[in-house]
Design an enzyme around this catalytic site. Structure first.
Site, PDB file in Angstrom:
ATOM      1  N   GLU A 229       0.881  -1.170   0.000  1.00  0.00           N
ATOM      2  CA  GLU A 229       0.000   0.000   0.000  1.00  0.00           C
ATOM      3  C   GLU A 229       0.913   1.212   0.000  1.00  0.00           C
ATOM      4  OE1 GLU A 229      -1.581   3.025   0.898  1.00  0.00           O
ATOM      5  OE2 GLU A 229      -2.280   2.252   2.838  1.00  0.00           O
ATOM      6  N   CYS A 263      -1.891   8.744   2.631  1.00  0.00           N
ATOM      7  CA  CYS A 263      -1.793   8.183   1.279  1.00  0.00           C
ATOM      8  C   CYS A 263      -3.092   8.426   0.534  1.00  0.00           C
ATOM      9  CB  CYS A 263      -1.452   6.705   1.356  1.00  0.00           C
ATOM     10  SG  CYS A 263      -2.521   5.803   2.465  1.00  0.00           S
TER      11      CYS A 263
HETATM   12  P1  NDP Z   1       9.104   5.022   3.962  1.00  0.00           P
HETATM   13  O1  NDP Z   1       8.530   4.262   2.839  1.00  0.00           O
HETATM   14  O2  NDP Z   1      10.549   5.272   3.937  1.00  0.00           O
HETATM   15  O3  NDP Z   1       8.734   4.314   5.339  1.00  0.00           O
HETATM   16  C1  NDP Z   1       7.703   3.368   5.518  1.00  0.00           C
HETATM   17  C2  NDP Z   1       8.233   2.174   6.286  1.00  0.00           C
HETATM   18  O4  NDP Z   1       9.158   1.453   5.467  1.00  0.00           O
HETATM   19  C3  NDP Z   1       9.008   2.541   7.543  1.00  0.00           C
HETATM   20  O5  NDP Z   1       8.801   1.555   8.527  1.00  0.00           O
HETATM   21  C4  NDP Z   1      10.449   2.516   7.057  1.00  0.00           C
HETATM   22  O6  NDP Z   1      11.379   2.356   8.076  1.00  0.00           O
HETATM   23  C5  NDP Z   1      10.399   1.312   6.157  1.00  0.00           C
HETATM   24  N1  NDP Z   1      11.448   1.210   5.159  1.00  0.00           N
HETATM   25  C6  NDP Z   1      11.961   2.203   4.396  1.00  0.00           C
HETATM   26  N2  NDP Z   1      12.864   1.693   3.522  1.00  0.00           N
HETATM   27  C7  NDP Z   1      12.932   0.359   3.751  1.00  0.00           C
HETATM   28  C8  NDP Z   1      13.681  -0.700   3.188  1.00  0.00           C
HETATM   29  N3  NDP Z   1      14.542  -0.504   2.190  1.00  0.00           N
HETATM   30  N4  NDP Z   1      13.502  -1.947   3.679  1.00  0.00           N
HETATM   31  C9  NDP Z   1      12.641  -2.164   4.675  1.00  0.00           C
HETATM   32  N5  NDP Z   1      11.897  -1.203   5.253  1.00  0.00           N
HETATM   33  C10 NDP Z   1      12.030   0.050   4.790  1.00  0.00           C
HETATM   34  O7  NDP Z   1       8.295   6.370   4.076  1.00  0.00           O
HETATM   35  P2  NDP Z   1       8.798   7.765   4.638  1.00  0.00           P
HETATM   36  O8  NDP Z   1       8.415   7.827   6.036  1.00  0.00           O
HETATM   37  O9  NDP Z   1      10.216   8.033   4.306  1.00  0.00           O
HETATM   38  O10 NDP Z   1       7.904   8.738   3.751  1.00  0.00           O
HETATM   39  C11 NDP Z   1       8.304   9.118   2.444  1.00  0.00           C
HETATM   40  C12 NDP Z   1       7.185   9.010   1.445  1.00  0.00           C
HETATM   41  O11 NDP Z   1       6.539   7.733   1.544  1.00  0.00           O
HETATM   42  C13 NDP Z   1       6.040   9.972   1.652  1.00  0.00           C
HETATM   43  O12 NDP Z   1       6.338  11.199   1.069  1.00  0.00           O
HETATM   44  C14 NDP Z   1       4.908   9.251   0.981  1.00  0.00           C
HETATM   45  O13 NDP Z   1       4.950   9.441  -0.407  1.00  0.00           O
HETATM   46  C15 NDP Z   1       5.170   7.806   1.244  1.00  0.00           C
HETATM   47  N6  NDP Z   1       4.425   7.285   2.367  1.00  0.00           N
HETATM   48  C16 NDP Z   1       3.226   6.720   2.136  1.00  0.00           C
HETATM   49  C17 NDP Z   1       2.481   6.259   3.188  1.00  0.00           C
HETATM   50  C18 NDP Z   1       1.178   5.657   2.987  1.00  0.00           C
HETATM   51  O14 NDP Z   1       0.346   5.736   3.875  1.00  0.00           O
HETATM   52  N7  NDP Z   1       0.940   4.993   1.879  1.00  0.00           N
HETATM   53  C19 NDP Z   1       2.948   6.355   4.549  1.00  0.00           C
HETATM   54  C20 NDP Z   1       4.255   6.928   4.708  1.00  0.00           C
HETATM   55  C21 NDP Z   1       4.931   7.372   3.625  1.00  0.00           C
HETATM   56  P3  NDP Z   1      12.121   3.629   8.732  1.00  0.00           P
HETATM   57  O15 NDP Z   1      11.055   4.488   9.300  1.00  0.00           O
HETATM   58  O16 NDP Z   1      12.990   3.001   9.761  1.00  0.00           O
HETATM   59  O17 NDP Z   1      12.863   4.293   7.622  1.00  0.00           O
END
Ligand code: NDP
Length: 456
Positions: A229, A263
């Site tokens: 998602e 999102c």
């Molecule tokens: P991320 O995608 O970086 O974070 C979401 C989760 O994924 C966190 O738990 C993060 O861990 C983890 N994660 C990130 N990279 C990896 C990886 N390579 N392997 C495993 N786990 C990983 O979102 P951000 O918080 O950086 O937000 C950036 C953008 O993401 C936003 O601008 C938006 O576009 C999108 N987003 C969308 C969401 C939604 O509801 N669909 C929610 C949040 C973000 P950690 O926090 O430790 O980095």
């Protein structure tokens, strides 16, 4: 030692607590425990598993205010929205507790006498979750997965470690067997370690496209199913017969949920007709400029902070880039002069297809405004994005608005309302917004073995 897991109050920018990262040895031990727990958990009667969820939800309801306050302090959500999310998380756990057994019943295939489809669990599920809905995200995985007999290892976002621990505590209070619900403060490398292990049988992630692609790639290499998602750039289409005042009011509510960091929320506002466009835009400016920044714990505050400093700087550079490609900022556009990570409510117009903003997601209080001449142009613009999560269509002729809704390529469209999530409604997207569904009966069907059993 350095740790990515920190509570930083976004309203002040102050680091309040650092949580140590899980060591590799702890990750391995947690997986051993989860796998062992699965053996026993998966064979329990469904009603017993459901009872643990009911107890966890009841604990959350009793301490709802404390949990909501914690969320607001840790990621900046306005307190009334944090209360609503806390209640929704309890609703979801209760929903699966009540309905899980019904969804898991064997289903006969009437056209094939003697044939039945059983729904059985598959093992340890890895869940990687974001900070923007710190409890809802965990509930929508824990609810269906635990009732179906799977066990879950969670890696929550590093911005919300206290919320992650608080939610795990609900299951401890419910006396859930150890290893059924596990929270780990792991690194992306350790997420890979877990995905590589045969005992992890499915992976679900909510977050950015980048994180989704990284996790799905790893899972694909290991032949594991993934549910993703990801982002969204939801269109909000205002048809020629829509009530403009109501539409403008809804538009601002839709854009501002979780300070725009959602999102599935309205991001691109598309009005048919120049004159009506101006009236709608004036309405949006009126409602958006009323929002008052402040402490999100204060009920009077209507503009909360963004989750982190890099979220703010990222949005400011998106605005600058949009301007340099000819867009016009008609409201806001700047950092609010106060401590914490606040961005003024912002409305941007004159966005051409040559402008990167035309295609990008804005994860914050930035509305992109467009005027078109015809309904077909509105539909084409609504679909001119690589995302496909949600959308809204506003119009007085509801039947016609539904026809327009059917032409929008997303996982959800709401007619005369805003994108919604509830325990009973499947949630998910198409295209780069990801694949698979969470919640509802469909959400329960993602990580199970639909097993065909046939008599001779
Ligand atoms: P991320 O995608 O970086 O974070 C979401 C989760 O994924 C966190 O738990 C993060 O861990 C983890 N994660 C990130 N990279 C990896 C990886 N390579 N392997 C495993 N786990 C990983 O979102 P951000 O918080 O950086 O937000 C950036 C953008 O993401 C936003 O601008 C938006 O576009 C999108 N987003 C969308 C969401 C939604 O509801 N669909 C929610 C949040 C973000 P950690 O926090 O430790 O980095």
């Amino acid at each position: 030692p350095q740790s990515r897991y920190k509570t930083i109050n976004p309203a002040t920018g102050k680091v309040e607590k650092v949580f140590p990262e899980t060591t590799d040895a702890e990750v391995t031990a947690a997986l051993d425990k989860a796998h062992t727990a699965y053996g026993e958990w998966s064979t329990r009667p469904i009603a017993e598993r459901a009872e643990f969820l009911r107890k966890a939800a009841s604990h959350l309801r009793q301490r709802a205010e404390e949990y909501a306050q914690l969320m607001t302090r840790e990621m900046g959500k306005l307190i009334d929205q944090a209360r609503a999310e806390t209640a929704l998380a309890a609703d979801i756990l209760e929903y699966y507790s009540k309905n899980g057994e019904k969804f898991l019943q064997p289903k006969p295939v009437p056209e094939a006498p003697g044939t039945t489809i059983l729904t059985q669990p598959i093992g340890v599920i890895m869940a990687v979750e974001p900070w923007n809905f710190p409890y809802y995200q965990l509930a929508r995985v824990a609810g269906p997965q635990l009732v179906s007999g799977n066990v879950v290892i969670f890696k929550h976002a590093s911005a919300v470690p206290a919320c992650a621990l608080a939610f795990a505590r609900l299951f401890e209070h419910a006396d859930t067997p150890e290893g059924v619900y596990t929270n780990l403060f792991c690194t992306p490398k350790q997420v890979n370690m877990l995905i590589d292990d045969y005992r992890v049988r499915g992976v679900t992630l909510t977050g950015s496209e980048k994180a989704g692609a990284a996790v799905a790639e790893r899972a694909g290499r290991n032949l594991k199913k993934v549910v993703l998602e990801l982002g969204g750039s939801d269109p909000f289409v205002v048809l020629p017969d829509a009530d403009l005042e109501n539409a403008a009011k809804q538009a601002v509510i839709g854009r501002m949920i979780t300070t725009g960091q959602t999102c599935v929320c309205s991001k691109r506002f598309i009005v048919i007709g120049k004159e009506r466009g101006q009236v709608f835009l004036d309405g949006m400016v009126k409602y958006m400029s009323r929002l008052q920044p402040g402490d999100p714990q204060d009920e009077k505050t209507s503009l909360g902070p963004l989750v982190a400093e890099d979220a703010l700087t990222g949005l400011l550079s998106q605005i600058e880039q949009a301007k340099s490609h000819g867009a016009r900022v008609v409201l806001g556009g700047k950092r609010v002069d106060r401590p914490g990570w606040y961005l003024e409510p912002t409305i941007i117009t004159d966005i051409t297809p040559e402008n990167p903003l035309y295609y990008e997601e804005t994860f914050g209080p930035i509305a992109s405004f467009y005027v078109v001449d015809t309904e077909q142009e509105a539909i084409d613009l609504a679909n001119a994005t690589k995302f496909g999560l949600g959308g809204s269509v506003f119009g007085a002729d509801v039947k016609h608005a539904h026809e327009v809704a059917s032409k929008i390529y997303t996982g959800m469209v709401c007619v005369n309302c805003l994108p919604y999530t509830g325990p009973e409604t499947p949630f998910g997207g198409v295209a780069n917004s990801g694949y698979g569904r969470e919640l509802g009966e469909m959400g329960m069907g993602e990580f199970v073995n639909h097993k065909t059993v046939r008599n001779a």
